[in-house]
Design an enzyme around this catalytic site. Structure first.
Site, PDB file in Angstrom:
ATOM      1  N   GLU A 159       0.818  -1.206   0.000  1.00 11.57           N
ATOM      2  CA  GLU A 159       0.000   0.000   0.000  1.00 11.57           C
ATOM      3  C   GLU A 159       0.855   1.260   0.000  1.00 11.57           C
ATOM      4  O   GLU A 159       0.330   2.372  -0.129  1.00 11.57           O
ATOM      5  CB  GLU A 159      -0.953   0.004   1.201  1.00 11.57           C
ATOM      6  CG  GLU A 159      -0.299  -0.007   2.572  1.00 11.57           C
ATOM      7  CD  GLU A 159       0.035  -1.405   3.076  1.00 11.57           C
ATOM      8  OE1 GLU A 159       0.093  -1.568   4.312  1.00 11.57           O
ATOM      9  OE2 GLU A 159       0.240  -2.318   2.260  1.00 11.57           O
ATOM     10  N   CYS A 210      16.532  -6.911  -0.060  1.00  9.26           N
ATOM     11  CA  CYS A 210      16.761  -8.129   0.717  1.00  9.26           C
ATOM     12  C   CYS A 210      18.066  -8.808   0.324  1.00  9.26           C
ATOM     13  O   CYS A 210      18.542  -9.693   1.030  1.00  9.26           O
ATOM     14  CB  CYS A 210      15.594  -9.099   0.572  1.00  9.26           C
ATOM     15  SG  CYS A 210      15.426  -9.800  -1.086  1.00  9.26           S
TER      16      CYS A 210
END
Length: 500
Positions: free
Chosen positions: A177, A282
Site C-alpha cells: 500500500e 533483501c
C-alpha cells in the site's frame, strides 16, 4: 492535489468502497501525493469470485497463446519503461536508473515465462504394462495470490504473476500500500497485451486483506515477500488453511573478503551492494567480513573515501547514487539502530547523521551513508536487518571464523566471497548454509532461468521464486494410467496383475 487510486477488477479501475485509505508519500519531499483504498474482506472475496469465473477460460487457452500475451506484454514494458520507472521513483524514492533496473529484472522473468509450453510438458511411459501407458500432466491450481513488498514494486509482482499466468492460473495481487501505482500500471499493460478481464485482479489493502487472502477457500496458493515475522505468519496461517505457500523473509547478507582479494574491486562492490537503493534490498550486503587485521585495515582505508563521496539525491538527479528511504518511520528505525551501534562501542568511520538534505527537498526521508568498523555479533546493529544505507564491518581472524559467523546467523538469503583462490571459493560455495552465493559477485541474484530463494529464516516453503521452481509451484501434477485393451475380453479380474 492528492490522487485517489483504485483497485483493478475485471479489467478496469474500480474505486474502493471501504472509506479507508493509506497515504502514499513522495519520499523525496515528504508530501502525501496519493491515497490507496484499503479493501474490505468482502471486496477481496468478490474479486476472487470474479477471478474464479475467468480462470477456466484462460486455462483452456493453449500455453502457446498464453505465452503470446506475455510476449506482447514484454513489448509494452519496453515501450513504457521510462514511464514506469518515473512513477516507481516518485513513490519508492529509487533513482531513475535503479527504478529501470527494477522493471528490467521483472521483465526478464516474463521473458523466461514465454517458454511456458516447454516448461509445462509432462512425462510419458509407453508400454509400462500389457497395453498400459502412464503419463503425467501439469495443470493450473486455479486462483492464486501474491502479497508483494514496497522495495521492488515492479519486479516482485512480475516474479509472481508472470509464471502463474503462464501456467493458466488467475492471479490476485495485493501490492504494498506504500507504492501501488506501478502494479496498477502493469495490470493496464496486461489488458492491452490481450489478457482476458478478471484473470489478473489487483486489490489494495492492509492486514484485513492479507487475512482474507489466507482464509479464502477459493485461493489455492499464496506467494509472499517481506519481513521474516510476517513471512512466518503468512506461511503458518496459509498452510493451516490447506494452501500451497511460499514466503521469503528478511536477510543479513555477509561479504567475506579474503587476504588475497582485489581490495579495490571488493570496496567498489561493497559500496554498490551496501548502499544502492538506500540499502532497501533483501539482497543488500550489510556486513563486510574482512579476514585478518591487515585486510580489515586496508579495506576500511579504501571504503571510507568511497562512502564519503556518495551522492544522495532525488530520482531526477542523474548523479544521485541513492535516494530517500520509503517512510519517516523507516528513517527513524535506521537512526535508532545507528545510535545503538555507537552506544555499543562500534566505530562509526563514516557518520551520515549530519548529512544535509538536498536543496529543495528538506522534508524528504533522507538517511546519509554510514560505515561501521569493529562491530561484534552481540550488537543490535549486527543482529537486526537494518534495511538502510548502513554497512557494518565485523573483523574475522581466519577464514573458518568468517564462515562460522555467517553460518551461525539466523538468516540465509545471500552471501558473497571475494578471493583469487579457487579452492577457497569452491569450499565456500559447497559448505555455506545460504541459498544464494556470489564468488566475486556482490549481489548474487540469479538470472530468470535459475531460481531465487534463501535458507533458514529467510524462506518458508519448499520451492523458490522464478525459474523452473515457479512452474512447479503454480501447477499440480496429475498422473494418468491408461489401458486400451484389444481382442476378446475374458471378463473381470480381481487381482492386480503383475507387469510382464
Amino acid at each position: 492535489m492528492t490522487t485517489e487510486l483504485s483497485h483493478w477488477i475485471d479489467g478496469r479501475h474500480v474505486p474502493g468502497t471501504s472509506g479507508h485509505f493509506a497515504d502514499i508519500f513522495n519520499p523525496a519531499t515528504g508530501e502525501v501525493q496519493a491515497k490507496a483504498p484499503l479493501a474490505t474482506k468482502d471486496e477481496l472475496d468478490a474479486a476472487v469470485q470474479s477471478a474464479a469465473k475467468a480462470q477456466p477460460g484462460w486455462a483452456a487457452t493453449n500455453p502457446q497463446r498464453r505465452a503470446r500475451v506475455l510476449m506482447e506484454f514484454v513489448r509494452l514494458l519496453n515501450r513504457d519503461m521510462d514511464k514506469l520507472a518515473e512513477a516507481l521513483s516518485k513513490e519508492h524514492g529509487k533513482t531513475f536508473a535503479d527504478a529501470k533496473g527494477d522493471v528490467q529484472r521483472g521483465l526478464e522473468v516474463v521473458e523466461f515465462c514465454i517458454g511456458a509450453p516447454h516448461l509445462l510438458k509432462g512425462e510419458y511411459s509407453d508400454g509400462a504394462g500389457p497395453g498400459i501407458d502412464i503419463y503425467s500432466m501439469r495443470q493450473p491450481l486455479g486462483v492464486v495470490a501474491g502479497i508483494t513488498p514496497f522495495n521492488f514494486p515492479a519486479m516482485i509482482p512480475m516474479w509472481k504473476f508472470a509464471p502463474a499466468l503462464a501456467c493458466g492460473n488467475a492471479f490476485v495481487l495485493k501490492p504494498s500500500e506504500r507504492d501501488p501505482s506501478v502494479p496498477l500500471m502493469l495490470a493496464e499493460l496486461l489488458k492491452e497485451a490481450g489478457l482476458p478481464d478478471g484473470v489478473l485482479q489487483v486489490v489494495n489493502g492492509d492486514k484485513e486483506v492479507v487475512d482474507a487472502i489466507l482464509d479464502n477457500e477459493v485461493i489455492q496458493a499464496v506467494g509472499f515477500v517481506g519481513s521474516t515475522p510476517i513471512a512466518a505468519y503468512i506461511y503458518e496461517r496459509g498452510c493451516a488453511n490447506g494452501k500451497r505457500v511460499q514466503c521469503f523473509g528478511g536477510a543479513k547478507n555477509h561479504m567475506i573478503i579474503m587476504p588475497d582479494a582485489d581490495l579495490d574491486q571488493a570496496a567498489d562492490a561493497l559500496v554498490g551492494a551496501g548502499y544502492g537503493a538506500a540499502g532497501e534490498r533483501c539482497m543488500a550486503i550489510s556486513v563486510a567480513v574482512p579476514v585478518g587485521e591487515k585486510t580489515a585495515d586496508a579495506l576500511i582505508e579504501k571504503l571510507k573515501p568511497r562512502v564519503e563521496k556518495l551522492n544522495v539525491g532525488p530520482w531526477s538527479d542523474e548523479g544521485a547514487d541513492y535516494g530517500p528511504v520509503i517512510t519517516e518511520a523507516a528513517r527513524e528505525k535506521i537512526k535508532g539502530l545507528v545510535e545503538s551501534g555507537v552506544e555499543a562501542g562500534a566505530d562509526l568511520v563514516v557518520d551520515g547523521r549530519s548529512m544535509a538534505a538536498p536543496q529543495g527537498y528538506e522534508d524528504g526521508f533522507w538517511v546519509g551513508p554510514h560505515l561501521f568498523d569493529n562491530v561484534t555479533p552481540d550488537m543490535e546493529i549486527y543482529k537486526q536487518e537494518i534495511f538502510g544505507p548502513v554497512l557494518s564491518t565485523v573483523r574475522a581472524k581466519s577464514y573458518d571464523e568468517a564462515m562460522t559467523l555467517a553460518m551461525d546467523n539466523e538468516y540465509g538469503n545471500g552471501i558473497a566471497i571475494f578471493t583469487r583462490d579457487g579452492d577457497a571459493a569452491r569450499d565456500f560455495a559447497n559448505r555455506i548454509n545460504v541459498g544464494m552465493v556470489g564468488v566475486n559477485v556482490p549481489i548474487p541474484v540469479p538470472l530468470a532461468y535459475h531460481t531465487f530463494g534463501g535458507w533458514k529464516k529467510s524462506a518458508f516453503g519448499d520451492l523458490n521464486q522464478h525459474g523452473p521452481d515457479a512452474f512447479k509451484f503454480y501447477t499440480r501434477t496429475k498422473t494418468v494410467t491408461a489401458r486400451w485393451p484389444s481382442g476378446i475380453k475374458e471378463g473381470g479380474e480381481f487381482n492386480f496383475k503383475a507387469m510382464d
